[in-house]
Design a protein around this motif. Structure first.
Motif, PDB file in Angstrom:
ATOM      1  N   THR A 103      35.561  38.702  12.167  1.00  0.00           N
ATOM      2  CA  THR A 103      35.026  39.944  11.603  1.00  0.00           C
ATOM      3  C   THR A 103      33.711  40.318  12.278  1.00  0.00           C
ATOM      4  O   THR A 103      33.467  41.485  12.613  1.00  0.00           O
ATOM      5  CB  THR A 103      34.823  39.797  10.087  1.00  0.00           C
ATOM      6  N   ASP A 104      32.853  39.314  12.484  1.00  0.00           N
ATOM      7  CA  ASP A 104      31.560  39.577  13.135  1.00  0.00           C
ATOM      8  C   ASP A 104      31.738  40.118  14.547  1.00  0.00           C
ATOM      9  O   ASP A 104      30.929  40.910  15.035  1.00  0.00           O
ATOM     10  CB  ASP A 104      30.731  38.287  13.187  1.00  0.00           C
ATOM     11  N   LYS A 105      32.800  39.667  15.218  1.00  0.00           N
ATOM     12  CA  LYS A 105      33.057  40.116  16.590  1.00  0.00           C
ATOM     13  C   LYS A 105      33.819  41.434  16.643  1.00  0.00           C
ATOM     14  O   LYS A 105      34.150  41.931  17.722  1.00  0.00           O
ATOM     15  CB  LYS A 105      33.851  39.047  17.344  1.00  0.00           C
ATOM     16  N   GLY A 106      34.119  41.973  15.471  1.00  0.00           N
ATOM     17  CA  GLY A 106      34.805  43.256  15.432  1.00  0.00           C
ATOM     18  C   GLY A 106      36.287  43.175  15.701  1.00  0.00           C
ATOM     19  O   GLY A 106      36.925  44.179  16.015  1.00  0.00           O
TER      20      GLY A 106
END
Length: 207
Positions: free
Chosen positions: A175-178
């Motif tokens: 999620t953090d990396k999109g």
């Protein structure tokens, strides 16, 4: 555990009838894998058909006892000395659920993980209490057998909690990396390298 090999192992101790076999199986495994009489009867019929077991006599209640044949003892010895194959992964509901969840639109994977972690921790506490209830000394064969089953279940629950932590961390990093956790294209095609790896696992790692 294979019911077939389990019954052979029990009959190696002494001749038994179907009800005794079910009782002994459940007692020695702590009732973790309950059997119904249909399973026992069907398995006995197949063992007789394969000449691994034979009817011995009929008691006063018209109940048939069975004993292990020489062929059955040889089959049991092969089971004792052969490793359980782990190359083909079992169909684990939780693994399948999470694998599908990460590609299902609108599904909060973290909620699934947290809900499952709560349940697995509850089961782990129950198993630990059962282990504490075992006698401190004077163990029977059945006590030792049940203790080993409990150890396996406890280790499995502990491993599941660690895996759930890992899943949660992986999803958070994605999620953090999109990375968009969504279904693949309608064609369902996989990259060649991934397809080859999955086929390798499905074939039991033989290739």
């Amino acid at each position: 555990m294979s019911v077939r090999q389990g019954l052979l192992a029990l009959l190696a101790d002494a001749p038994m009838h179907a009800y005794q076999l079910r009782h002994e199986f459940e007692q020695r495994t702590g009732g973790t894998w309950p059997l119904n009489m249909g399973q026992v009867s069907t398995t006995l019929d197949r063992l007789v058909r394969d000449e691994l077991v034979a009817p011995l006599d009929v008691d006063a209640d018209d109940v048939v006892r069975y004993h292990l044949t020489h062929t059955g003892r040889a089959e049991l010895e092969r089971w004792w000395t052969t490793a359980v194959v782990r190359s083909a992964p079992a169909r684990d509901e939780l693994s399948i659920k999470l694998a599908l969840a990460v590609s299902a639109p609108g599904v909060d994977v973290c909620v699934i993980v947290q809900t499952q972690r709560t349940e697995t921790m509850r089961a782990l506490r129950d198993l630990t209490r059962l282990k504490a209830d075992l006698p401190a000394s004077g163990w029977t064969r059945e006590d030792l057998a049940w203790s080993l089953v409990l150890d396996h279940l406890i280790f499995a629950a502990e491993a599941e909690v660690r895996w759930l932590d890992h899943v949660e961390a992986r999803v958070a990093r994605a999620t953090d990396k999109g990375i968009v956790l969504a279904p693949r294209a309608a064609s369902g095609e996989l990259p060649p390298a991934e397809q080859a790896a999955r086929e390798h696992v499905a074939d039991g790692g033989a290739r």
